[in-house]
Design an enzyme around this catalytic site. Structure first.
Site, PDB file in Angstrom:
ATOM      1  N   GLY A  46       0.674  -1.225  -0.118  1.00 46.52           N
ATOM      2  CA  GLY A  46      -0.006   0.108   0.087  1.00 46.52           C
ATOM      3  C   GLY A  46       0.929   1.165  -0.128  1.00 46.52           C
ATOM      4  O   GLY A  46       2.071   1.244   0.455  1.00 46.52           O
ATOM      5  N   GLN A  51       3.103  10.072   1.624  1.00 43.54           N
ATOM      6  CA  GLN A  51       4.226   9.458   1.992  1.00 43.54           C
ATOM      7  C   GLN A  51       5.172   9.860   0.735  1.00 43.54           C
ATOM      8  O   GLN A  51       6.397   9.482   0.801  1.00 43.54           O
ATOM      9  CB  GLN A  51       4.080   7.807   2.059  1.00 43.54           C
ATOM     10  CG  GLN A  51       3.476   7.462   2.894  1.00 43.54           C
ATOM     11  CD  GLN A  51       3.208   5.815   3.013  1.00 43.54           C
ATOM     12  OE1 GLN A  51       2.388   5.401   2.330  1.00 43.54           O
ATOM     13  NE2 GLN A  51       3.999   4.985   3.716  1.00 43.54           N
ATOM     14  N   CYS A  94       5.662  -0.213   7.748  1.00 45.96           N
ATOM     15  CA  CYS A  94       5.343   0.869   6.969  1.00 45.96           C
ATOM     16  C   CYS A  94       6.683   1.412   6.234  1.00 45.96           C
ATOM     17  O   CYS A  94       7.778   1.580   6.849  1.00 45.96           O
ATOM     18  CB  CYS A  94       4.947   2.072   8.011  1.00 45.96           C
ATOM     19  SG  CYS A  94       4.227   3.489   7.083  1.00 45.96           S
ATOM     20  N   LEU A  95       6.287   1.415   5.000  1.00 46.09           N
ATOM     21  CA  LEU A  95       7.371   2.161   4.168  1.00 46.09           C
ATOM     22  C   LEU A  95       8.127   3.552   4.817  1.00 46.09           C
ATOM     23  O   LEU A  95       9.189   3.845   4.603  1.00 46.09           O
ATOM     24  CB  LEU A  95       7.065   2.347   2.776  1.00 46.09           C
ATOM     25  CG  LEU A  95       6.602   1.187   2.064  1.00 46.09           C
ATOM     26  CD1 LEU A  95       6.188   1.233   0.757  1.00 46.09           C
ATOM     27  CD2 LEU A  95       7.962   0.166   1.884  1.00 46.09           C
ATOM     28  N   HIS A 136      -4.807   1.185   7.109  1.00 42.74           N
ATOM     29  CA  HIS A 136      -3.341   1.668   7.453  1.00 42.74           C
ATOM     30  C   HIS A 136      -3.119   2.937   6.425  1.00 42.74           C
ATOM     31  O   HIS A 136      -2.727   4.129   6.722  1.00 42.74           O
ATOM     32  CB  HIS A 136      -2.373   0.778   7.156  1.00 42.74           C
ATOM     33  CG  HIS A 136      -1.090   1.177   7.173  1.00 42.74           C
ATOM     34  ND1 HIS A 136      -0.213   0.521   8.071  1.00 42.74           N
ATOM     35  CD2 HIS A 136      -0.074   1.876   6.431  1.00 42.74           C
ATOM     36  CE1 HIS A 136       1.093   1.238   7.826  1.00 42.74           C
ATOM     37  NE2 HIS A 136       0.993   1.830   6.965  1.00 42.74           N
ATOM     38  N   GLU A 137      -3.626   2.968   5.031  1.00 41.63           N
ATOM     39  CA  GLU A 137      -3.486   3.985   4.338  1.00 41.63           C
ATOM     40  C   GLU A 137      -4.372   5.120   4.484  1.00 41.63           C
ATOM     41  O   GLU A 137      -4.054   6.223   4.299  1.00 41.63           O
ATOM     42  CB  GLU A 137      -3.669   3.585   2.820  1.00 41.63           C
ATOM     43  CG  GLU A 137      -2.826   2.320   2.417  1.00 41.63           C
ATOM     44  CD  GLU A 137      -1.273   2.475   2.817  1.00 41.63           C
ATOM     45  OE1 GLU A 137      -0.935   3.374   2.645  1.00 41.63           O
ATOM     46  OE2 GLU A 137      -0.765   1.351   2.702  1.00 41.63           O
ATOM     47  N   HIS A 140      -2.934   7.308   7.069  1.00 38.88           N
ATOM     48  CA  HIS A 140      -1.722   8.381   6.472  1.00 38.88           C
ATOM     49  C   HIS A 140      -2.362   9.631   5.978  1.00 38.88           C
ATOM     50  O   HIS A 140      -1.844  10.710   6.172  1.00 38.88           O
ATOM     51  CB  HIS A 140      -1.032   7.612   5.366  1.00 38.88           C
ATOM     52  CG  HIS A 140      -0.054   6.770   5.798  1.00 38.88           C
ATOM     53  ND1 HIS A 140       1.171   7.182   6.309  1.00 38.88           N
ATOM     54  CD2 HIS A 140       0.275   5.422   5.558  1.00 38.88           C
ATOM     55  CE1 HIS A 140       1.845   6.263   6.607  1.00 38.88           C
ATOM     56  NE2 HIS A 140       1.392   5.285   5.887  1.00 38.88           N
TER      57      HIS A 140
END
Ligand code: GNR
Ligand code: NI
Length: 177
Positions: A46, A51, A94-95, A136-137, A140
């Site tokens: 994702g 991000q 998480c990236l 999760h997205e 963000h």
């Protein structure tokens, strides 16, 4: 297509509330294509626009298992319109928080309304890993990271490690360590 740079914590751009998108135009569609390419390359399942430094309510995801056909999802202005009372725990990464993982508890099933890359309104019901990733997205887009769902102690440990990485560079891991 182009690869985008992924912002890592701590960074104030990860804490802002992203803006609603008025209409999905060619630039939005291009951004989503670039986000998917960036996500696959990372690799991740994702990615949210904040991000990559774009404060807009845009996310992409693909929760297909390895070996399965890809299932790319592109969502503009996603909104959770229903979530199950039943919750499930899942280990999240998480990236934007590289190499950090922790168990997070979230609703097991969700229904999400969004606009797709052709500006068409859609609704999707998700469970399992896809439901985890979409939630999760969406977080963000509101400046929320998975560490905001865990204990203060664990959150501070992770954020302190990431602050050190930024200051001194990542600690190299020796082969066979
Ligand atoms: O690649 C990712 N994997 C992942 C695993 C468990 C729960 C959430 C995620 S999302 C993450 C990519 C990312 O940081 N998206 O914002
Ligand atoms: Ni993330």
């Amino acid at each position: 297509m182009a690869l985008l740079d992924i912002i890592t914590a701590p960074d104030p751009r990860l804490k802002r509330k992203a803006e609603t998108v008025a209409t999905v135009d060619a630039a939005t569609a291009k951004l989503m294509a670039d986000m998917l390419e960036t996500m696959y390359e990372a690799p991740g399942i994702g990615l949210a626009a904040p991000q990559v430094g774009v404060s807009k309510r845009i996310i992409v995801a693909d929760a297909a298992r390895e070996g399965e056909a890809p299932q790319p999802l592109k969502m503009v202005n996603p909104q959770i319109v229903w979530s199950s009372d039943e919750k499930k725990t899942h280990e999240e990464g998480c990236l934007s928080l590289p190499d950090e993982y922790e168990i997070v508890n979230r609703p097991d099933k969700i229904r999400v309304q969004y606009v797709d890359e052709t500006n068409t309104p859609r609704e999707l019901e998700a469970d399992g890993l896809l439901a985890v990733v979409i939630q999760h997205e969406l977080d963000h887009l509101d400046g929320v990271l998975f560490v905001d769902h865990i204990s203060t102690l664990k959150r501070n440990m992770i954020l302190r490690r990431l602050t050190k990485y930024k200051k001194f560079g990542k600690r190299p891991v020796a082969v066979g360590e």
